[in-house]
Design a protein around this motif. Sequence first.
Motif, PDB file in Angstrom:
ATOM      1  N   THR A  21      11.779  58.345   0.969  1.00 39.34           N
ATOM      2  CA  THR A  21      12.268  58.801  -0.336  1.00 39.34           C
ATOM      3  C   THR A  21      13.653  58.207  -0.592  1.00 39.34           C
ATOM      4  N   GLU A  22      14.121  58.381  -1.827  1.00 37.25           N
ATOM      5  CA  GLU A  22      15.448  57.862  -2.162  1.00 37.25           C
ATOM      6  C   GLU A  22      16.514  58.556  -1.321  1.00 37.25           C
ATOM      7  N   GLU A  23      16.333  59.853  -1.087  1.00 39.44           N
ATOM      8  CA  GLU A  23      17.325  60.607  -0.307  1.00 39.44           C
ATOM      9  C   GLU A  23      17.361  60.097   1.138  1.00 39.44           C
ATOM     10  N   THR A  77      16.399  57.205   2.216  1.00 35.49           N
ATOM     11  CA  THR A  77      16.954  55.848   2.202  1.00 35.49           C
ATOM     12  C   THR A  77      18.482  55.902   2.181  1.00 35.49           C
ATOM     13  N   ALA A  78      19.033  56.756   1.291  1.00 35.65           N
ATOM     14  CA  ALA A  78      20.490  56.847   1.175  1.00 35.65           C
ATOM     15  C   ALA A  78      21.101  57.329   2.488  1.00 35.65           C
ATOM     16  N   ALA A  97      22.723  51.838  -1.462  1.00 34.64           N
ATOM     17  CA  ALA A  97      21.499  52.643  -1.419  1.00 34.64           C
ATOM     18  C   ALA A  97      20.872  52.741  -2.807  1.00 34.64           C
ATOM     19  N   GLU A  98      21.734  52.924  -3.826  1.00 39.25           N
ATOM     20  CA  GLU A  98      21.209  52.983  -5.201  1.00 39.25           C
ATOM     21  C   GLU A  98      20.503  51.691  -5.565  1.00 39.25           C
ATOM     22  N   ASN A 104      17.196  51.527  -3.766  1.00 41.64           N
ATOM     23  CA  ASN A 104      16.270  52.482  -4.366  1.00 41.64           C
ATOM     24  C   ASN A 104      15.744  51.994  -5.712  1.00 41.64           C
ATOM     25  N   GLU A 105      16.626  51.350  -6.464  1.00 44.73           N
ATOM     26  CA  GLU A 105      16.227  50.796  -7.761  1.00 44.73           C
ATOM     27  C   GLU A 105      15.134  49.752  -7.574  1.00 44.73           C
ATOM     28  N   ALA A 136      11.846  51.345  -6.507  1.00 45.75           N
ATOM     29  CA  ALA A 136      11.294  52.428  -7.329  1.00 45.75           C
ATOM     30  C   ALA A 136       9.855  52.163  -7.802  1.00 45.75           C
ATOM     31  N   ARG A 184       7.461  52.390  -4.855  1.00 45.79           N
ATOM     32  CA  ARG A 184       7.298  53.765  -4.370  1.00 45.79           C
ATOM     33  C   ARG A 184       6.495  54.603  -5.356  1.00 45.79           C
TER      34      ARG A 184
END
Length: 333
Positions: free
Chosen positions: A213-215, A217-218, A280-281, A284-285, A288, A291
């Motif tokens: 997830t994005e979280e 990953t961050a 991380a952003e 994630n971008e 996206a 995912r």
Amino acid sequence: MKQVIVSGMRPTGRLHLGHYLGVIQNWVKLQDEYDCYFFAADWHALTTKYDKTEELKQNTLDVIIDWLACGLDPKKSVIYVQSLVPEIAELNIYLGMITPQNWVERDPTLKDMAKILKTKEGQGSQINYGLMGYPVLMSADIMMFNADYIPVGIDQVAHIEITRDIARRFNNLYGEEFFKESKPILNNCSLICGLDGNKMGKSFNNDIKISDTEEVTAKKIMTAITDRSRLRKDDPGHPDDCEVAFKYWSIFGDEQEIETVRCECEKGLRGCAQCKRQLAEKINEKFAPIRQRRKYYEEHIDEVHDIIKEGSAKARERAGEVLSKVRSLVRMY
Ligand code: TRP
Ligand code: SF4
């Protein structure tokens, strides 16, 4: 007629960004130009994991969902599970008959696998017959579709050499230039390192999964190694000594962004924590859409089962043609 590409992966778990950048991205491009056959090598997984099969089915599904999410398209490529194409097992028998034992014994990749296995508990010093047959089974995978090219990592090239030797021997023995001598196309597996600076791999616990997830990953990115000589956030930094975070920037950022990060880092205008949050952003971008597609397939698992069923049926159709030819060349009943 398009040229044929065959490649597979052992289903050992969910894929990480190294797989995406080094392998799958390349597969996705190849599917427009070639007739592509991509499969989950579940028999190959069994050569070493025959005693741990609880997760095999789920791993097989997971790897195929990852591929679909990354853009492998069942309308363009044949996507299948190795063990659902029994023709491969029959071809494996014919190829096993004509492969001298010392060809497999001197296979360096196999020697490495055996070494690793021996150091693992419970395996004793014996390696199983199936593992000895690894390169022959791989030859069957490749020759089953008379492939022109095989995209693989450098560690697999020795296996492709054996495949070419077996193909040549088959042609010589049975009197026709039927099988092509398939050539490797090298993956670039060193594109991205793990969060600790070593090779990215799930067993090293330093990877970011496509399915994270994005979280997650961050959180993982915050553990990435940076310029170790930097103590405070307004110390001037050295991007070229920032072994992981800056390297990731140079993979995922555009030119402008990379330049900004470099400048601000060198001038001490950018703290590492802030820098990695932004990184991380960025990642994630980029992931996206992939995912999102992954989530879609997870929620429509029946579609995935259908894709596998149809892909495997298509693979069997082509494999059946090759196999009849092989049976007749060998002069089976
Ligand atoms: N041995 C390959 C690996 O571990 C997987 C594989 C099995 C394969 N059969 C293949 C790859 C045929 C290419 C072609 O990565
Ligand atoms: Fe690396 Fe960014 Fe820290 Fe500079 S600011 S050392 S580029 S993480």
